[in-house]
Design an enzyme around this catalytic site. Structure first.
Site, PDB file in Angstrom:
ATOM      1  N   CYS A  17       0.863  -1.167   0.000  1.00 28.82           N
ATOM      2  CA  CYS A  17       0.000   0.000   0.000  1.00 28.82           C
ATOM      3  C   CYS A  17       0.906   1.226   0.000  1.00 28.82           C
ATOM      4  O   CYS A  17       2.114   1.096   0.167  1.00 28.82           O
ATOM      5  CB  CYS A  17      -0.906  -0.021   1.226  1.00 28.82           C
ATOM      6  SG  CYS A  17      -2.321   1.083   1.085  1.00 28.82           S
TER       7      CYS A  17
ATOM      8  N   CYS B 208       4.148   1.585  -7.652  1.00 31.99           N
ATOM      9  CA  CYS B 208       4.993   0.477  -7.221  1.00 31.99           C
ATOM     10  C   CYS B 208       5.892   0.041  -8.373  1.00 31.99           C
ATOM     11  O   CYS B 208       5.414  -0.221  -9.478  1.00 31.99           O
ATOM     12  CB  CYS B 208       4.123  -0.696  -6.775  1.00 31.99           C
ATOM     13  SG  CYS B 208       5.054  -2.092  -6.153  1.00 31.99           S
TER      14      CYS B 208
ATOM     15  N   CYS C 108      -4.193  -0.763  -2.861  1.00 30.20           N
ATOM     16  CA  CYS C 108      -4.689   0.576  -3.200  1.00 30.20           C
ATOM     17  C   CYS C 108      -4.198   0.927  -4.603  1.00 30.20           C
ATOM     18  O   CYS C 108      -3.151   0.458  -5.040  1.00 30.20           O
ATOM     19  CB  CYS C 108      -4.264   1.619  -2.175  1.00 30.20           C
ATOM     20  SG  CYS C 108      -2.525   2.064  -2.176  1.00 30.20           S
TER      21      CYS C 108
END
Length: 146
Positions: free
Chosen positions: A10, A89, A82
């Site tokens: 997250c 990422c 999320c």
């Protein structure tokens, strides 16, 4: 039998990924080795700790960690919880699957303390339901192959 490794990701590793880590460990810790991290490490949100304690899961010892801590660590599943983490990422390989399920950010809810606590409970319960479906199915499939 070795346990499969799961990393929840997250943005801040403060609520959703922390709750997911605690929940999966409590639900299927015999089958999964569970971790969580964020694209930006902060702290574990006190309301996440509180609402998890309400259902008998203690995450007060969890630390918010940066995703880099797990670079080079082999994971069977990498799960973004999320949309922001999914977008920011860096590619993080998974031996079996990369999963994504976006849950609302309970930390972003404004209002009274009870309204904020209710938001954390709703997200906790939604994560639990999703984990029970997703990871219980993975466990059944693996058991059938064994």
């Amino acid at each position: 039998m070795s346990r499969e490794r799961v990393l929840f990701v997250c943005t801040h590793n403060s609520a959703r990924s922390q709750m997911a880590e605690g929940l999966l460990r409590a639900l299927h810790g015999d089958r999964y080795e569970v971790y969580s991290a964020g694209t930006v490490a902060t702290r574990v949100h006190p309301l996440a700790i509180e609402v998890m304690r309400e259902i008998g899961i203690d995450i007060s010892g969890h630390r918010s960690e940066h995703l880099d801590v797990y670079a080079g660590e082999p994971m069977d599943y990498v799960v973004t919880v999320c949309d922001a983490a999914r977008e920011s990422c860096p590619y993080f390989p998974a031996r079996k699957r990369i999963l994504h399920h976006s849950f609302p950010d309970p930390s972003a809810v404004e209002g009274t303390e009870e309204e904020r606590r209710a938001a954390f409970r709703q997200v906790r319960d939604a994560i639990r339901d999703w984990l029970e479906t997703t990871f219980a199915e993975n466990a059944r499939t693996a058991a059938q192959r064994a």
